[in-house]
Design an enzyme around this catalytic site. Structure first.
Site, mmCIF file in Angstrom:
data_model
loop_
_atom_site.group_PDB
_atom_site.id
_atom_site.type_symbol
_atom_site.label_atom_id
_atom_site.label_comp_id
_atom_site.label_asym_id
_atom_site.label_seq_id
_atom_site.Cartn_x
_atom_site.Cartn_y
_atom_site.Cartn_z
ATOM 1 N N ASN A 15 -13.064 -3.727 2.435
ATOM 2 C CA ASN A 15 -14.154 -2.750 2.502
ATOM 3 C C ASN A 15 -15.024 -2.814 1.245
ATOM 4 O O ASN A 15 -14.497 -2.922 0.138
ATOM 5 C CB ASN A 15 -13.579 -1.336 2.621
ATOM 6 N N GLN A 66 -14.442 2.186 1.806
ATOM 7 C CA GLN A 66 -13.838 1.882 0.502
ATOM 8 C C GLN A 66 -13.608 3.172 -0.285
ATOM 9 O O GLN A 66 -14.530 3.966 -0.467
ATOM 10 C CB GLN A 66 -14.737 0.934 -0.308
ATOM 11 N N ASP A 73 0.854 -1.190 0.000
ATOM 12 C CA ASP A 73 0.000 0.000 0.000
ATOM 13 C C ASP A 73 0.893 1.244 0.000
ATOM 14 O O ASP A 73 1.883 1.321 0.734
ATOM 15 C CB ASP A 73 -0.896 -0.018 1.245
ATOM 16 N N ILE A 74 0.518 2.208 -0.827
ATOM 17 C CA ILE A 74 1.349 3.408 -0.994
ATOM 18 C C ILE A 74 1.310 4.309 0.250
ATOM 19 O O ILE A 74 2.222 5.111 0.474
ATOM 20 C CB ILE A 74 0.897 4.188 -2.247
ATOM 21 N N HIS A 93 -10.227 -5.279 -2.994
ATOM 22 C CA HIS A 93 -8.894 -5.500 -2.429
ATOM 23 C C HIS A 93 -9.012 -5.935 -0.982
ATOM 24 O O HIS A 93 -9.917 -5.527 -0.270
ATOM 25 C CB HIS A 93 -8.023 -4.246 -2.536
ATOM 26 N N PHE A 94 -8.079 -6.786 -0.591
ATOM 27 C CA PHE A 94 -7.923 -7.170 0.813
ATOM 28 C C PHE A 94 -6.704 -6.445 1.359
ATOM 29 O O PHE A 94 -5.635 -6.492 0.760
ATOM 30 C CB PHE A 94 -7.702 -8.688 0.944
ATOM 31 N N HIS A 95 -6.880 -5.766 2.500
ATOM 32 C CA HIS A 95 -5.750 -5.175 3.218
ATOM 33 C C HIS A 95 -5.155 -6.236 4.142
ATOM 34 O O HIS A 95 -5.898 -6.919 4.855
ATOM 35 C CB HIS A 95 -6.209 -4.029 4.121
HETATM 36 P P1 5GP Z 1 -9.807 1.384 0.670
HETATM 37 O O1 5GP Z 1 -10.052 2.577 1.546
HETATM 38 O O2 5GP Z 1 -10.466 1.535 -0.692
HETATM 39 O O3 5GP Z 1 -10.175 0.083 1.336
HETATM 40 O O4 5GP Z 1 -8.248 1.317 0.466
HETATM 41 C C1 5GP Z 1 -7.587 1.791 -0.667
HETATM 42 C C2 5GP Z 1 -6.096 1.706 -0.377
HETATM 43 O O5 5GP Z 1 -5.398 1.866 -1.607
HETATM 44 C C3 5GP Z 1 -5.573 2.789 0.571
HETATM 45 O O6 5GP Z 1 -4.978 2.175 1.703
HETATM 46 C C4 5GP Z 1 -4.569 3.556 -0.283
HETATM 47 O O7 5GP Z 1 -3.430 3.963 0.443
HETATM 48 C C5 5GP Z 1 -4.205 2.557 -1.371
HETATM 49 N N1 5GP Z 1 -3.836 3.160 -2.639
HETATM 50 C C6 5GP Z 1 -4.529 4.122 -3.304
HETATM 51 N N2 5GP Z 1 -3.899 4.442 -4.453
HETATM 52 C C7 5GP Z 1 -2.783 3.655 -4.500
HETATM 53 C C8 5GP Z 1 -1.728 3.549 -5.464
HETATM 54 O O8 5GP Z 1 -1.678 4.223 -6.486
HETATM 55 N N3 5GP Z 1 -0.752 2.631 -5.198
HETATM 56 C C9 5GP Z 1 -0.771 1.865 -4.067
HETATM 57 N N4 5GP Z 1 0.240 1.005 -3.906
HETATM 58 N N5 5GP Z 1 -1.765 1.955 -3.148
HETATM 59 C C10 5GP Z 1 -2.752 2.846 -3.360
#
Ligand code: 5GP
Ligand code: ZN
Length: 140
Positions: free
Chosen positions: A90, A97, A34-35, A103-105
């Site tokens: 999420n 989300q 995750d970035i 995606h799974f964290h």
């Molecule tokens: P969500 O809130 O949708 O469950 O999580 C999305 C996740 O994607 C966040 O933790 C965010 O930091 C990560 N993310 C968003 N854009 C990028 C990207 O361009 N590259 C990477 N590696 N992670 C990303």
């Protein structure tokens, strides 16, 4: 559901159009750092095929994706020397989300790392749990 969505950041990562720090890749899925990590090693596991929410996936596709979770969890947790790990997925803006590609964290955890979330445990009124149980069962 399409195989890719032109305005989806994770489709671009899956195709390699946007670089990522990948830790695992096969024909169907990709795992990458995750970035904006909640902790070091915070990793995302995605299907390569675009799908917004888990409810839109077949059981078989979810199984093909989630079979990687145990090995990834162990590799990630041990690589950063963490003792715990959360798996979070999420669905929908209200759930947190932000990227509408499933995606799974995988989030490494340590004692006193300050992470966490509000867990406001509630209580069912008399008869309500039974109503909800019946409503869920009738939809399965
Ligand atoms: P969500 O809130 O949708 O469950 O999580 C999305 C996740 O994607 C966040 O933790 C965010 O930091 C990560 N993310 C968003 N854009 C990028 C990207 O361009 N590259 C990477 N590696 N992670 C990303
Ligand atoms: Zn996508």
């Amino acid at each position: 559901m399409s195989t890719s969505s032109s305005d989806c950041i994770f489709c671009k990562i899956a195709s390699g159009a946007i670089p990522s720090a990948s830790v695992h890749e096969d024909a169907d899925c990709l795992a990458f750092l995750d970035i904006a990590p909640l902790s070091e090693g915070h990793t995302l596991l995605i299907p390569k095929r675009h799908v917004a929410r888990i409810e839109e996936m077949s059981g078989e596709d979810v199984a093909r994706l989630t079979r990687h979770l145990p090995r990834l969890a162990e590799a990630i947790r041990s690589a950063v020397g963490a003792t715990g790990l959360n798996i979070l997925q999420n669905n929908g803006r209200e759930s947190g989300q932000a990227v509408f590609h499933v995606h799974f964290h995988l989030i490494p955890r340590r004692a006193d790392d300050g992470l966490g979330y509000r867990w406001n445990a509630g209580k069912y009124a008399e008869g309500r749990a039974e109503q909800i149980r019946a409503a869920i069962r009738s939809r399965l």
